[in-house]
Design an enzyme around this catalytic site. Sequence first.
Site, PDB file in Angstrom:
ATOM      1  N   THR A 123       0.809  -1.345  -0.038  1.00  0.00           N
ATOM      2  CA  THR A 123       0.207  -0.132   0.138  1.00  0.00           C
ATOM      3  C   THR A 123       0.855   1.213  -0.142  1.00  0.00           C
ATOM      4  O   THR A 123       2.192   1.239  -0.104  1.00  0.00           O
ATOM      5  CB  THR A 123      -0.867   0.134   1.206  1.00  0.00           C
ATOM      6  OG1 THR A 123      -0.011   0.292   2.421  1.00  0.00           O
ATOM      7  CG2 THR A 123      -1.515  -1.316   1.278  1.00  0.00           C
ATOM      8  N   SER A 125       1.178   3.120   2.390  1.00  0.00           N
ATOM      9  CA  SER A 125       1.722   3.577   3.841  1.00  0.00           C
ATOM     10  C   SER A 125       2.661   2.532   4.364  1.00  0.00           C
ATOM     11  O   SER A 125       3.237   2.635   5.289  1.00  0.00           O
ATOM     12  CB  SER A 125       0.664   3.749   4.637  1.00  0.00           C
ATOM     13  OG  SER A 125      -0.361   2.416   4.538  1.00  0.00           O
ATOM     14  N   CYS A 126       2.569   1.295   3.660  1.00  0.00           N
ATOM     15  CA  CYS A 126       3.459   0.352   4.147  1.00  0.00           C
ATOM     16  C   CYS A 126       4.268  -0.489   3.002  1.00  0.00           C
ATOM     17  O   CYS A 126       3.669  -0.994   2.317  1.00  0.00           O
ATOM     18  CB  CYS A 126       2.594  -0.739   4.828  1.00  0.00           C
ATOM     19  SG  CYS A 126       3.416  -2.192   5.626  1.00  0.00           S
ATOM     20  N   GLY A 127       5.510  -0.467   3.206  1.00  0.00           N
ATOM     21  CA  GLY A 127       6.305  -1.085   1.947  1.00  0.00           C
ATOM     22  C   GLY A 127       6.588  -2.503   2.255  1.00  0.00           C
ATOM     23  O   GLY A 127       7.141  -3.072   1.349  1.00  0.00           O
ATOM     24  N   CYS A 129       4.218  -4.828   3.957  1.00  0.00           N
ATOM     25  CA  CYS A 129       3.106  -5.562   4.231  1.00  0.00           C
ATOM     26  C   CYS A 129       3.081  -6.910   3.713  1.00  0.00           C
ATOM     27  O   CYS A 129       3.034  -6.871   2.541  1.00  0.00           O
ATOM     28  CB  CYS A 129       1.819  -4.670   3.998  1.00  0.00           C
ATOM     29  SG  CYS A 129       1.693  -3.119   4.957  1.00  0.00           S
TER      30      CYS A 129
END
Length: 285
Positions: A123, A125-127, A129
Amino acid sequence: MGRASARRTVLRIDLESGAADGRPAVRRPDNLAAEEPLEIRVGPAGTGRRAPLAVTMRTPGDDLDLAIGFLLTEGIIRSTDDVRTAQLCAGTDTPNTYNVVDVVLADDVPAPATDPARNFYTTSSCGVCGKASIDAIRTRSRYDVSDDPVTVPARTLADLPDRLRAAQRGFDRTGGLHAAGLFTADGELVTLREDVGRHNAVDKVIGWAVRERRLPLAGHLLLVSGRASFELTQKAWMAGIPLLAAVSAPSTLAAELATEAGMTLVGFLRGATMNVYAGETRIKV
């Protein structure tokens, strides 16, 4: 900005001062930061289609830098020479939005293996996940940053958030983009990238450095506009950056990884104050 932002009519509500005619609500245009998927395909040269490796939600712009930076920080490539070609190519959208980057690896670079336990969908916001475990993402850097002798005056560090903010043109329009800036030890801004995702902004900076053959980024520091996570610390280490600073908080894993790597980690860099969580000998008070 092109596709990096889009205008949308919104209902603006101001209960304090209201609009010029005294009304508390008025419709007006507003700029939104664009968020679109980017598919990264990687493989050897040939006529066949290269396999999708990752899909990340990003702000369009500097997409080749984003793809190359991602491959470097994931340990798939090690240098510019590991990439034969990288180009934006047609996707399935009509009209074509060029939301696909096709990367052809050099002949001696193995194609990344597809592991069902390691989901590369990310996403904005998160590399990291979806990856199977912390061990799977503790990618080892080829650069030993612990021996980097660079030092930075605390006053120089304190001035950098304002310099970063002054260069954020996308944020000025939308208020919705993170920034990553690469600086020299004396506070000179080398390059800056913006994106809805913090990790994308960092990958764009690192991808630029890969294409410019600047790795390792010894003697430099990376400043991010949000918090300092494990993933951002790892990305900085993979590029040989000895100092990572953030205007917000770091995580426990970020501090642990910085200590392990011999990096300097600074958080809550705001005004005249900052917290040094690792590598304090590089900060000169």
